[in-house]
Design a protein around this motif. Structure first.
Motif, PDB file in Angstrom:
ATOM      1  N   ILE A  90       0.824  -1.206   0.000  1.00 33.78           N
ATOM      2  CA  ILE A  90       0.000   0.000   0.000  1.00 33.78           C
ATOM      3  C   ILE A  90       0.857   1.255   0.000  1.00 33.78           C
ATOM      4  CG2 ILE A  90      -0.180   0.028   2.525  1.00 33.78           C
ATOM      5  CD1 ILE A  90      -2.839   1.094  -0.082  1.00 33.78           C
ATOM      6  N   CYS A  91       2.022   1.192   0.657  1.00 34.96           N
ATOM      7  CA  CYS A  91       2.927   2.348   0.651  1.00 34.96           C
ATOM      8  C   CYS A  91       3.542   2.538  -0.723  1.00 34.96           C
ATOM      9  CB  CYS A  91       4.016   2.159   1.703  1.00 34.96           C
ATOM     10  SG  CYS A  91       3.407   2.267   3.401  1.00 34.96           S
ATOM     11  N   ARG A  92       3.924   1.440  -1.339  1.00 37.77           N
ATOM     12  CA  ARG A  92       4.512   1.556  -2.681  1.00 37.77           C
ATOM     13  C   ARG A  92       3.483   2.091  -3.672  1.00 37.77           C
ATOM     14  NH1 ARG A  92       6.081  -3.723  -1.455  1.00 37.77           N
ATOM     15  NH2 ARG A  92       4.858  -4.552  -3.213  1.00 37.77           N
ATOM     16  N   GLU A  93       2.274   1.625  -3.530  1.00 45.40           N
ATOM     17  CA  GLU A  93       1.229   2.092  -4.441  1.00 45.40           C
ATOM     18  C   GLU A  93       0.944   3.583  -4.248  1.00 45.40           C
ATOM     19  OE1 GLU A  93      -3.421   1.130  -5.656  1.00 45.40           O
ATOM     20  OE2 GLU A  93      -2.336  -0.189  -4.262  1.00 45.40           O
ATOM     21  N   ARG A  94       0.888   4.028  -2.988  1.00 48.42           N
ATOM     22  CA  ARG A  94       0.635   5.443  -2.723  1.00 48.42           C
ATOM     23  C   ARG A  94       1.814   6.303  -3.182  1.00 48.42           C
ATOM     24  NH1 ARG A  94      -3.650   5.042  -2.835  1.00 48.42           N
ATOM     25  NH2 ARG A  94      -3.319   6.983  -3.966  1.00 48.42           N
ATOM     26  N   ALA A  95       3.033   5.771  -3.061  1.00 52.25           N
ATOM     27  CA  ALA A  95       4.199   6.514  -3.528  1.00 52.25           C
ATOM     28  C   ALA A  95       4.150   6.698  -5.039  1.00 52.25           C
ATOM     29  CB  ALA A  95       5.477   5.787  -3.104  1.00 52.25           C
TER      30      ALA A  95
END
Length: 1029
Positions: A90-95
């Motif tokens: 989820i962090c990679r996607e938001r980044a």
């Protein structure tokens, strides 16, 4: 990176921006990092209306005061998150989403953000920032592309491990498992690449000339990320976005795309044929579609295509297949643009492009593109084909086709074939789009080419296009493919024949290849007609032959071969306009089965349809000659035999007859001086129709043939063959041509020896039968002097042919006897000409077949023979002299027939005997009376009620057939006694009939009848006595 400073404290939400940046850059808590990214993207950044502030936030590493070891710009922080598995998905996607949002705000107009396939760029007044953004975009790509390549590369993934800690169930999976993140990565790259391309046009900087630093990164895209990862990814949207990225690279970095064309095309269309294998694809000047060495190029790629299943052309979604073809066009276009940019010769420098088209694009597109189920894909293929043709158009106009290199000629030829398949598409939308693409093909060069059009281009390559089409049609593996290639063949003919007369002066009237290849064309069309169960192929073949018949030269060339092949070649049949090499072509088409003749007749019918479609009001005299040849040829023995052997051949001949009839009716007024020729055509048609009726395959065939016969009436120019026409019109038509057609049917019979006959099963027998059954009684009566000898010859004793078995011999006699019965059953006393031949028929045809023989066929023959005799007596009648002449030999045969096992035969024999006795009053002698009365009285005891009724009528005639003195005494008493016994029959109708016979007997000897009646003790005696009184 920025050369200017911005005070965030003066901006709205400046403090919140700093707190978010701290959480993103320094926080080790992934939940806090995710929430900060989400807040930055959705809550804070939308409030920053100034793009300069956004650029500052994204690129400045001094915004927050943290440890220098941890301090970095926001973009670097986001790239670190994206590239590391240490962060949650989820962090990679938001980044990735934040990067995409920031870059979109900086580079695109917000209104166009939703349109991912086309974007416009903001024109910046601040040139410093614009140039700074351009530099930043280049440096960003150099950092981001390697990350994407690494994250999207495939590694082995294992589902489980066994007890020995060995991995099992392995499969290749990308490092980045999230398909949404992979999609965002490709979208970000495309976004930046498109910005670089547009910025180079808006500023003095030229990305094309200053991209050496980006070349390694872009090459890794072309070599690694696109062909090995994103284009092979199972996620459809990622495939689509990858195609958009390739098209952007073609516009911005064509030099990199040029170096990796084959690699990029492989996941799009499929693998490339090697040069060694590719040599099989180049046609030679001596290529012949009818030989075993025919070019193998259309199908050489199919074995390789079996290993190219994971290509965009084979994807299940039509939008992916369509954009795949669009991307192929863009790649080829970028290569062309590079060659033109170098200033080289457009055509000679395109050898590399042609190699790709010939060895990779065409072998993979040909088996798939034209047959795709989606209209949008087929339209895109048409656009791609016309674009490729445009690459070579200028040199094609300036050079002779034969002067072109084999590779160039092959590429153009195969592209033209694909274009023909598009313009013949069954979908009207695709067809119109393809036609427009063809017009656009030459409109771009109108100032150079003048009135040059696609039809002229196809005509110039007609030889090679025709050979490829014939090869495809001959070797198609499916009915759908054969149908489509037949449609392309029709479109090719339409293009070539559509050139106006004024334009025909610029080139030969018709490409010679149609004459040299006519044998192959006809063979392939016949093969297409050979499977009528494939309805679509049959219809396509019909249209193709009709197109072939629209031109007088192709029609004449085809008919010359057809008429010679069916074995009825007419002297002077081959036109002098046909090349000498073609005059022996007919001998190469061997027709050895009914199906062969059926297919050849289908081709002939199609050619006639082509003639009818022209609509010219003044046909050429050669057209009438051609129709005469057709109508004469189809009356040949081989065609007629095939009609009886095959229902397909029968319907095919009917189609030919319909076409010939429609043509004659349409142009009859134009040939007033050649009316005799029209009459010959009509009588030939009628002759064929008799055989169609005689073959008796189906009710539909019979009905259609009768409608055609009615339609041919020369006084009726209106109507439709498919609708019934007045019987009177049919009669007029038959009466006009009766004698001519009868002579045609009896031609073989008349040429035989006097004692020879037709064998059973001969087509002439059935045509003779059908002809007499549809003809009027008046026509038959007038020409009965020609008809009667045929019956005599086949019904007399000793008419058995050597090759006939006894069973066939009896069948033949039964067949003719049944036909004779139908003639006399419909005749009456007004048909006086028939009465002249009754004596001969009774003597030679009827009496020999009344004699008893064993067997079922012999029994049926006796029954029909006695029926014929009955019809003669009741119809045209016979004279008293003739009856007296035959009575001595006829009456004994009839007496024996009264005891036949068949009820109907006994009934007919009794009825005939009664008719004869009624026609010969007071003619029998006492001896004949003595012999006849027991046989007639036995009929009253017959088990069949109809025989008993007929016996009553016969006894009444018998009682008047001799003087009264011949009956008085023992005979009349015996007769009356039997009659009174049968008055006890339970059938009241028979009782009435018996009383009628008794009344006739009372006229001979009333006292004997009265005496026997009074002596009889019966419940009905009172009624008997009252009857006598």
């Amino acid at each position: 990176m920025s050369s200017f400073e911005i005070n965030l404290e003066e901006e709205p939400n400046g403090e919140r921006v700093k707190r978010c940046l701290i959480e993103i850059i320094t926080s080790e808590n992934q939940l806090c990092c995710r929430n900060a990214l989400k807040m930055l993207e959705f809550e804070i950044c939308p409030t920053l209306k100034n793009n300069d502030v956004i650029f500052y936030v994204l690129t400045n590493s001094t915004i927050v005061d943290v440890d220098e070891a941890k301090n970095k710009a926001l973009d670097d922080a986001l790239l670190s998150i994206v590239s590391s598995d240490d962060y949650a998905e989820i962090c990679r996607e938001r980044a990735c989403a934040c990067l995409n949002y920031f870059l979109s705000r900086l580079m695109f107009v917000e209104d166009d953000k939703e349109d991912k396939s086309f974007v416009r760029f903001t024109r910046r007044d601040d040139q410093v920032l614009s140039l700074g953004l351009l530099e930043y975009a280049q440096s960003f790509l150099k950092k981001f592309i390697p990350i994407c390549v690494n994250r999207m590369s495939s590694t082995m993934s294992y589902r489980t491990t066994n007890n020995n800690n060995n991995n099992i169930g392995g499969c290749m999976m990308p490092v980045e498992r999230s398909e949404e993140i992979r999609l965002l990565m490709v979208q970000i790259i495309r976004l930046v690449v498109q910005f670089l391309g547009t910025s180079s046009e808006m500023t003095s900087s030229n990305v094309l000339n200053n991209s050496e630093e980006l070349e390694p990164a872009v090459s890794s895209l072309c070599l690694e990320l696109l062909p090995k990862s994103s284009l092979l990814d199972p996620y459809p949207e990622l495939k689509q976005e990858s195609c958009n990225l390739i098209m952007a690279l073609c516009r911005v970095f064509p030099q990199c795309v040029e170096k990796h064309v084959e690699t990029l095309l492989t996941p799009l269309v499929g693998t490339s044929l090697s040069k060694l294998n590719g040599e099989q694809l180049v046609e030679s000047d001596s290529m012949d579609a009818s030989t075993s060495t025919t070019i193998e190029k259309p199908f050489a790629c199919l074995q390789i295509m079996a290993t190219s299943t994971n290509t965009l052309l084979r994807h299940r979604h039509s939008k992916i297949r369509r954009i795949g073809l669009e991307t192929v066009t863009a790649i080829i276009a970028s290569c062309k643009g590079r060659y033109e940019h170098r200033g080289g010769d457009t055509f000679s420098d395109l050898d590399g492009v042609m190699d790709r088209v010939l060895y990779q694009v065409l072998p993979n597109v040909e088996p798939l593109g034209p047959f795709d189920k989606s209209q949008s894909v087929r339209i895109q293929m048409s656009q791609m084909v016309c674009f490729h043709l445009r690459l070579f158009l200028e040199e094609l106009i300036d050079n002779q086709v034969e002067a072109l290199l084999e590779v160039k000629r092959t590429v153009v030829t195969r592209l033209l074939v694909l274009h023909l398949m598009s313009v013949s598409d069954e979908c009207e939308t695709v067809k119109k789009a393809a036609e427009q693409h063809g017009r656009d093909l030459v409109s771009r060069y109108k100032h150079q080419l003048g009135d040059y059009n696609i039809a002229k281009l196809i005509r110039r390559f007609a030889k090679y296009v025709l050979q490829i089409l014939l090869y495809h049609i001959e070797h198609c593996r499916t009915a759908e493919h054969k149908k489509r290639y037949l449609g392309a063949f029709s479109s090719m003919l339409h293009y070539i024949f559509s050139i106006s007369s004024a334009e025909e002066d610029e080139c030969e009237l018709l490409p010679s290849c149609f004459h040299s290849e006519m044998k192959s064309i006809l063979s392939i069309l016949c093969d297409a007609f050979s499977s009528p169960e494939e309805k679509n192929v049959y219809i396509a073949a019909t249209r193709a032959t009709a197109s072939l018949g629209c031109n007088s030269q192709t029609r004449k060339s085809a008919l010359d071969i057809i008429l010679a092949s069916i074995g009825n070649e007419i002297e002077g049949d081959i036109s002098s306009n046909v090349p000498v090499d073609c005059r022996n072509e007919a001998r190469l088409i061997l027709l050895s089965s009914p199906r062969h003749f059926s297919t050849m007749l289908c081709v002939t019918s199609g050619l006639i349809r082509g003639m009818l479609s022209l609509g010219n009001n003044c046909p050429h005299i050669d057209d009438l000659t051609g129709m005469m040849k057709i109508s004469s040829s189809v009356t040949g023995e081989k065609i007629i035999k095939s009609v009886y052997d095959s229902e397909e051949a029968a319907f095919s001949l009917l189609d030919v007859m319909k076409g010939v009839t429609l043509w004659c009716k349409k142009y009859m007024a134009s040939y007033k001086e050649e009316q005799s020729d029209i009459d010959i055509i009509f009588q030939n048609n009628l002759f064929c129709c008799m055989h169609l009726l005689g073959c008796n395959h189906s009710l539909q065939l019979s009905t259609s043939t009768q409608n055609l016969i009615a339609f041919v009436d020369t006084n009726n120019l209106a109507g439709d063959i498919g609708s019934p026409v007045s019987t009177n019109l049919t009669q007029r038509y038959l009466e006009k041509y009766f004698l001519s057609v009868l002579n045609m049917i009896l031609h073989d019979f008349q040429n035989k020896d006097e004692l020879d006959t037709w064998t059973y099963g001969n087509s002439g027998i059935f045509a003779f039968d059908a002809f007499l059954r549809v003809s009027t009684a008046n026509c038959i009566s007038i020409h009965f002097h020609l008809i009667a000898p045929v019956f005599e010859a086949h019904l007399r004793d000793g008419s058995q042919c050597q090759e006939e078995t006894n069973e066939d011999y009896l069948r033949k006699k039964l067949f003719f006897m049944a036909l004779l019965e139908s003639l006399f059953s419909g005749a009456n006393e007004t048909n006086g000409q028939m009465r002249e031949f009754t004596e001969r028929l009774i003597c030679n045809a009827i009496l020999p077949n009344l004699v008893w023989q064993s067997g079922g066929l012999a029994s049926s023959l006796r029954k029909v023979s006695i029926a014929v005799l009955y019809s003669i007596l009741c119809g045209v009648g016979v004279t008293r002299v003739v009856l007296c002449k035959f009575a001595p030999s006829l009456l004994p045969i009839l007496r024996s027939t009264l005891e036949d096992d068949d009820d109907t035969t006994r009934e007919l024999a009794t009825a005939v005997l009664g008719k004869i006795l009624a026609l010969l009053p007071n003619s029998l002698g006492e001896e004949a009376v003595q012999q006849l009365y027991p046989d007639l009285m036995r009929g009253l005891d017959d088990s069949n009620q109809r025989v008993r009724f007929v016996s009553c009528d016969a006894i009444i005639s018998f009682l008047s057939s001799s003087p009264l003195t011949s009956f008085r005494g023992e005979i009349i008493e015996s007769v009356v006694e039997d009659l009174f016994l049968h008055l006890d029959d339970p059938d009241p109708l028979l009782q009435e009939k018996i009383l009628e016979v008794i009344g006739a007997a009372s006229k001979i000897d009333l006292h004997a009848v009265d005496r026997i009646a009074r002596k009889s003790s019966s419940a009905t005696s009172t009624r008997r006595i009252s009857f006598l009184e």
